[in-house]
Design a protein around this motif. Structure first.
Motif, PDB file in Angstrom:
ATOM      1  N   ASP A 254       0.518  -1.463   0.137  1.00 54.20           N
ATOM      2  CA  ASP A 254      -0.052   0.081  -0.162  1.00 54.20           C
ATOM      3  C   ASP A 254       0.750   1.410  -0.276  1.00 54.20           C
ATOM      4  O   ASP A 254       1.438   1.557   1.205  1.00 54.20           O
TER       5      ASP A 254
ATOM      6  N   ARG B  92       0.672   4.350   3.108  1.00 59.01           N
ATOM      7  CA  ARG B  92       0.918   3.984   3.333  1.00 59.01           C
ATOM      8  C   ARG B  92       2.529   4.343   3.714  1.00 59.01           C
ATOM      9  O   ARG B  92       2.901   4.399   4.912  1.00 59.01           O
TER      10      ARG B  92
ATOM     11  N   ALA C 179      -2.330   2.366  -4.158  1.00 52.22           N
ATOM     12  CA  ALA C 179      -3.082   1.918  -3.043  1.00 52.22           C
ATOM     13  C   ALA C 179      -3.376   0.547  -3.386  1.00 52.22           C
ATOM     14  O   ALA C 179      -3.281  -0.070  -4.187  1.00 52.22           O
ATOM     15  N   LEU C 180      -3.382  -0.041  -2.181  1.00 54.73           N
ATOM     16  CA  LEU C 180      -3.859  -1.443  -1.651  1.00 54.73           C
ATOM     17  C   LEU C 180      -5.565  -1.698  -1.796  1.00 54.73           C
ATOM     18  O   LEU C 180      -6.043  -0.906  -1.260  1.00 54.73           O
ATOM     19  N   ARG C 181      -5.947  -2.025  -2.811  1.00 53.80           N
ATOM     20  CA  ARG C 181      -7.381  -1.956  -3.106  1.00 53.80           C
ATOM     21  C   ARG C 181      -7.816  -3.960  -3.480  1.00 53.80           C
ATOM     22  O   ARG C 181      -6.730  -4.237  -4.408  1.00 53.80           O
TER      23      ARG C 181
ATOM     24  N   ASP D 126      -5.893  -4.959   5.510  1.00 55.34           N
ATOM     25  CA  ASP D 126      -6.918  -3.921   5.726  1.00 55.34           C
ATOM     26  C   ASP D 126      -8.142  -3.973   4.615  1.00 55.34           C
ATOM     27  O   ASP D 126      -8.289  -4.435   3.490  1.00 55.34           O
TER      28      ASP D 126
END
Length: 661
Positions: free
Chosen positions: A373, A376, A500-502, A611
């Motif tokens: 991420d 972050r 981003a981590l998604r 997450d």
């Protein structure tokens, strides 16, 4: 009174009238008067010697006879086919035939117009494709004529799909949807051609790589600021046109027309990608380069020979200062000299501690890229730099030697000589560790970064080639950007620069395949990575079953292992030449893992959450020249119907990706 000849026995017999039908009632009335038909009553009694009721003392009764029911006399039936009916039938038949003839003529007229409209739309689609290609390549000299061609074809299509006959035929079942679809698409394309496209040539000239290339260390941002509103409006117009064509494509229509709609939609998708990128750039570049005030950025130069999820350890940290388009390199430190800190500089979640090695993510600058991420990681790196130097930066970027090699020409590496391209990458990630001490390595990295910045600031080389290199780097996940300004972060969100981590992007499921080195060594330079993703089925609940296989291959030559330095194989390594990695695979949002195998043998699963996304990891050991594969069967979330997005860790060489849907 009695008749003299009847006798005494008839004296008491009453006389009653017969029941009458309606016709008789109207003639004679309802009473037993003159003209009434009468019947004598019938005497009923016990039989006597002379017959019934002839004598004896039994009582005699009189029974009224039942008259027959009245029936209406039969009337003659008139013939069915009267003269009036025959005349009306002929009129109706002639009207129906006339209506069919008129409708046939209207449909034929519309069909001819539809053929003309289809031809014009196909030519408009080719014009849009040419326009998009010229815009991306910066070929502005042909844009005006291409726009004029698109306008002409779009206007012809709209003219061919107008008129009362189109309105009438559009109401007919069967052909109506096709007629309405063609007319709507022609109107949409014409509005696009007459609206923002004429301004596209001016916009492309301003956002041309040569125009934005630095001169004397400064980028002239005034022209870009001037066209930013037009670029945004053009992007919105192309987006509306694309939505209109997509709505049209969802209607039932003839195959010939649906093919033209699909072709135009494909070209508009490509054009929208370009206009969306240009719109974001026009809004992001001026403020990020300091038109609204000075900015400072941290650049994490990753070393892919020691992999982390986002690429590699942060081997070198640069600081760039931007103000009114002018960019300066104001600071540089080895990543190892930032920290380590006694405690994590930001609170870590329980999940982060379990997955990324306890407290290391928040203590070591080299390990901030362990999390996949990037926003972050950027916040953690920013806080580490603030604590180390007291400077609070406005944003964070990533790069690696592959990015630098793509942007630069020849670079003097000192002991390594003058290198470029793949040779430069090989030296910075591997060659320098074979012959140089850690101090010399840091000096070489610092000098290479200085040369790279000087070359880029001077605007040397081919601007279009630099843009192509940046685009390729962004798609591979090597170039990432984070801004602490919410508006700028919003513009970056969902793009390849976001990082981003998604687990899902719109209707597209996102699968992550990341690699972590689990030994202190630069041996992973010798690893080749391949990821194969296959869609097995769509399940009844709308989810999809995917098989994801990650394969690692060691390039280490067992015969050369003794010649490799401890810095490459790892200090005090008991098994030199061995590569130890951790593969982390993330399932899409709302999904999970069904099974796993390593080299075709089933393995147990111990999924964890990060997450709100499920992940599974597997430690891999590669001996020199060996290959190992891990396969996971993954279930996506429901109704994620778009193409699968696959994120991977960028290595020294591009990851070989295969996606079959």
């Amino acid at each position: 009174m009695t008749h003299p000849g009847w006798g005494e026995k008839w004296a008491s017999v009453p006389v009653i009238p017969l029941a009458k039908g309606p016709s008789e009632s109207t003639r004679t009335g309802t009473g037993a008067g003159r003209g009434a038909k009468v019947l004598p009553l019938r005497r009923v009694g016990p039989p006597g010697p002379d017959g019934p009721g002839a004598g004896g003392s039994a009582a005699i009764t009189w029974e009224r006879p039942t008259p027959p029911p009245w029936r209406k006399p039969p009337q003659p039936r008139p013939p069915f086919w009267t003269r009036r009916r025959r005349r009306n039938l002929r009129i109706a038949a002639l009207g129906a035939v006339g209506l069919l003839v008129v409708l046939g003529l209207l449909v034929a007229w519309v069909a001819l117009d539809a053929v003309r409209a289809r031809s014009s739309l196909e030519q408009a689609a080719r014009g849009v494709a040419t326009l998009q290609a010229d815009a991306v390549a910066g070929r502005t000299e042909q844009l005006d004529s291409t726009v004029a061609d698109v306008q002409e074809h779009a206007a012809n299509a709209r003219d061919a799909t107008g008129g009362l006959h189109w309105s009438l035929v559009g109401r007919l079942p069967g052909v109506g949807p096709t007629v309405e679809a063609v007319a709507a698409m022609a109107a949409t394309v014409d509005e696009l051609a007459q609206g923002p496209l004429p301004q596209l040539a001016d916009v492309v000239e301003v956002v041309d790589p040569a125009t934005l290339s630095p001169t004397g260390g400064r980028v002239d941002l005034a022209p870009l600021e001037k066209v930013a509103p037009d670029v945004k409006l053009a992007d919105q117009a192309v987006g509306y046109a694309l939505q209109g064509v997509q709505r049209t494509g969802g209607s039932p229509m003839l195959p010939q027309v649906s093919e033209a709609v699909a072709d135009l939609e494909e070209q508009l998708v490509g054009l929208r990608a370009s206009t969306a990128t240009a719109a974001r750039a026009a809004q992001l570049i001026p403020p990020m380069l300091g038109t609204d005030g000075p900015r400072d950025y941290l650049v994490l130069v990753q070393n892919n020979a020691e992999p982390r999820s986002l690429g590699g350890i942060a081997g070198t940290v640069l600081v760039l200062h931007a103000e009114d388009g002018e960019i300066e390199l104001t600071g540089q430190l080895p990543g190892s000299q930032v920290g380590p800190f006694d405690k994590p500089v930001v609170p870590l979640t329980t999940e982060e501690r379990q997955i990324f090695g306890g407290k290391d993510l928040g203590r070591w600058m080299q390990n901030v890229t362990s999390t996949p991420d990037f926003p972050r990681a950027a916040r953690i790196a920013r806080e580490m730099w603030r604590r180390e130097t007291g400077q609070a930066v406005d944003g964070v970027l990533t790069a690696d030697p592959v990015v630098l090699a793509g942007l630069l020409g020849e670079v003097d590496t000192g002991p390594g000589g003058t290198l470029e391209g793949d040779d430069l990458v090989a030296y910075l990630l591997n060659g320098v560790y074979k012959t140089q001490t850690p101090e010399a390595q840091d000096a070489i990295f610092e000098e290479t970064a200085r040369q790279a910045f000087a070359t880029l600031s001077a605007g040397a080389g081919d601007p279009a080639a630099r843009v192509d290199a940046l685009v390729a780097a962004a798609r591979e996940g090597r170039l990432l950007v984070w801004s602490r300004e919410p508006a700028e972060a919003g513009l970056l969100e969902g793009t390849v620069l976001d990082g981003a981590l998604r687990g899902v992007n719109a209707d597209r499921p996102v699968v992550g395949v990341f690699t972590q080195g689990i030994q202190m060594a630069k041996i992973a330079y010798y690893v080749d990575t391949a990821v194969d993703l296959q869609e097995r089925e769509t399940r009844p609940d709308g989810s999809r079953e995917l098989a994801v296989t990650v394969t690692y291959t060691s390039r280490v030559d067992a015969g050369e292992v003794p010649e490799l330095s401890p810095y490459i194989v790892g200090p005090e390594e008991s098994r030199p030449g061995e590569i130890r990695l951790r593969a982390l695979v993330y399932a899409p949002a709302g999904g999970g893992f069904a099974s796993g195998s390593e080299n075709s043998e089933q393995i147990g699963l111990s999924p964890q959450k990060h997450d709100e996304l499920w992940l599974s990891f597997r430690d891999i050991t590669l001996r020199p020249g060996a290959t190992s594969s891990v396969t996971y069967v993954i279930i996506t979330g429901k109704h994620q119907d778009g193409d699968v997005i696959l994120r991977t860790t960028p290595g020294p060489r591009p990851v070989k990706v295969s996606i079959e849907e």
